[in-house]
Design an enzyme around this catalytic site. Structure first.
Site, mmCIF file in Angstrom:
data_model
loop_
_atom_site.group_PDB
_atom_site.id
_atom_site.type_symbol
_atom_site.label_atom_id
_atom_site.label_comp_id
_atom_site.label_asym_id
_atom_site.label_seq_id
_atom_site.Cartn_x
_atom_site.Cartn_y
_atom_site.Cartn_z
ATOM 1 N N THR A 29 -95.287 -146.311 -21.377
ATOM 2 C CA THR A 29 -94.487 -146.665 -22.553
ATOM 3 C C THR A 29 -94.447 -148.184 -22.755
ATOM 4 O OG1 THR A 29 -92.465 -146.535 -21.212
ATOM 5 C CG2 THR A 29 -93.016 -144.609 -22.536
ATOM 6 N N ARG A 37 -92.937 -136.236 -24.979
ATOM 7 C CA ARG A 37 -91.721 -135.417 -25.089
ATOM 8 C C ARG A 37 -90.711 -136.027 -26.056
ATOM 9 N NH1 ARG A 37 -93.079 -135.787 -20.146
ATOM 10 N NH2 ARG A 37 -93.878 -134.027 -18.984
ATOM 11 N N ASP A 109 -103.890 -141.607 -19.823
ATOM 12 C CA ASP A 109 -104.483 -142.626 -20.703
ATOM 13 C C ASP A 109 -105.552 -143.497 -20.070
ATOM 14 O OD1 ASP A 109 -102.883 -144.575 -19.176
ATOM 15 O OD2 ASP A 109 -101.195 -143.808 -20.341
ATOM 16 N N HIS A 124 -102.633 -135.129 -14.117
ATOM 17 C CA HIS A 124 -102.676 -134.325 -15.342
ATOM 18 C C HIS A 124 -103.957 -134.541 -16.138
ATOM 19 C CE1 HIS A 124 -98.025 -134.356 -14.941
ATOM 20 N NE2 HIS A 124 -98.569 -133.381 -14.249
ATOM 21 N N CYS A 132 -117.391 -129.428 -23.158
ATOM 22 C CA CYS A 132 -117.691 -128.239 -23.963
ATOM 23 C C CYS A 132 -117.377 -126.993 -23.146
ATOM 24 C CB CYS A 132 -119.159 -128.243 -24.385
ATOM 25 S SG CYS A 132 -119.662 -126.690 -25.193
ATOM 26 N N CYS A 157 -124.202 -127.168 -28.655
ATOM 27 C CA CYS A 157 -124.217 -125.702 -28.772
ATOM 28 C C CYS A 157 -123.229 -125.160 -29.799
ATOM 29 C CB CYS A 157 -123.956 -125.058 -27.402
ATOM 30 S SG CYS A 157 -122.237 -125.183 -26.856
ATOM 31 N N THR A 195 -90.743 -142.920 -13.737
ATOM 32 C CA THR A 195 -90.633 -141.468 -13.809
ATOM 33 C C THR A 195 -89.250 -141.025 -13.370
ATOM 34 O OG1 THR A 195 -91.434 -139.349 -12.920
ATOM 35 C CG2 THR A 195 -91.711 -141.292 -11.510
ATOM 36 N N SER A 196 -88.720 -140.028 -14.065
ATOM 37 C CA SER A 196 -87.421 -139.468 -13.693
ATOM 38 C C SER A 196 -87.574 -138.332 -12.698
ATOM 39 C CB SER A 196 -86.679 -138.985 -14.942
ATOM 40 O OG SER A 196 -87.510 -138.136 -15.694
ATOM 41 N N ASN A 218 -87.104 -147.540 -11.907
ATOM 42 C CA ASN A 218 -86.999 -146.732 -13.125
ATOM 43 C C ASN A 218 -85.772 -147.192 -13.900
ATOM 44 O OD1 ASN A 218 -88.164 -144.483 -14.643
ATOM 45 N ND2 ASN A 218 -86.273 -143.390 -14.200
#
Length: 247
Positions: A29, A37, A109, A124, A132, A157, A195-196, A218
């Site tokens: 951020t 979210r 990112d 993630h 593909c 394809c 991070t929370s 944080n």
């Protein structure tokens, strides 16, 4: 910013030889990438229904409603012009000094790599790689964004191209899990930032840490505060920049 806490963090880093950083959305951020979210989701005229951000980035939604999925994904998950911030750059410096052994990130990112970090485990996945579904042809982010149409199809394809991000309802990559747990379990210092610690299974990885110093940076409190040796409720970029620049 609390100078006493910065000095304490410096001394922890000075004492440590095997540091691992575990980061979340708060790291990105500060590069002007909003936490997805924070979006209010999407109202689909086609389906006459409102969907939450979590629903929109689920495997089920991707399969059932590809047009709505890619509309949300392209507008809310991809920021090709984002640049590394002070946190990314400070961590890359700490790795270059031989202190930081791994960055474990929940972000997709690729900004840690852009900043120069070499050992990065992306829990993630990443927007910078796309595959593909049929022939496994690979597309980087630029190539992916140039594919015609809202729903991207393979130029080889014609099948659909899926971003290499882990959607809700999908499993994390097994190698990434093993590497992350291995890094945390060997660390003598774990810095958790931006991070929370509410997203599982990723947040559960912290239970593998048995080193000397657990540091939480944080803006708000987390469920791990009671276990930390040091808590700094401030900007992750400012804290790491001020700390690591002076080491």
């Amino acid at each position: 910013m609390n100078d006493k806490k910065i000095e304490q963090l410096k001394s922890f880093i000075d004492e440590s030889k095997n540091i691992v950083f575990f980061g979340g959305a708060g790291v990105s951020t500060e590069s002007n990438i909003p936490d997805f979210r924070s979006s209010d989701g999407l109202f689909s005229r086609q389906l006459n229904q409102h969907f939450s951000p979590e629903e929109l980035v689920s495997h089920t939604f991707y399969k059932r409603y590809p047009e709505d999925f890619f509309k949300f994904y392209k507008e809310n998950m991809i920021y090709p012009n984002a640049k590394p911030n002070k946190a990314h750059l400070a961590l890359a410096r700490l790795e270059a000094q031989g202190k930081l052994k791994a960055v474990i990130t929940q972000n997709i990112d690729g900004l840690h790599q852009k900043a120069g970090s070499k050992t990065v485990y992306e829990l993630h996945g990443t927007v910078n790689s796309n595959t593909c579904e049929q022939c496994s042809a690979q597309y980087n982010l630029d190539e992916f964004l140039k594919l015609p149409g809202l729903v991207p199809h393979c130029s080889e394809c014609g099948a659909r191209v899926k971003p290499d991000v882990v959607l809700y309802g999908e499993s994390l990559n097994e190698d990434t899990i093993v590497n992350s747990i291995n890094a945390i379990s060997k660390a003598d210092m774990l810095i958790v930032g931006g991070t929370s610690l509410v997203v599982y299974p990723a947040a559960g990885f912290l239970s593998y840490f048995s080193g000397k110093y657990l540091v939480l940076i944080n803006k708000s409190s987390t469920m791990m505060d009671k276990d930390a040796n040091l808590i700094i409720n401030d900007s992750i970029g400012s804290v790491l920049d001020k700390t690591i620049n002076d080491i």
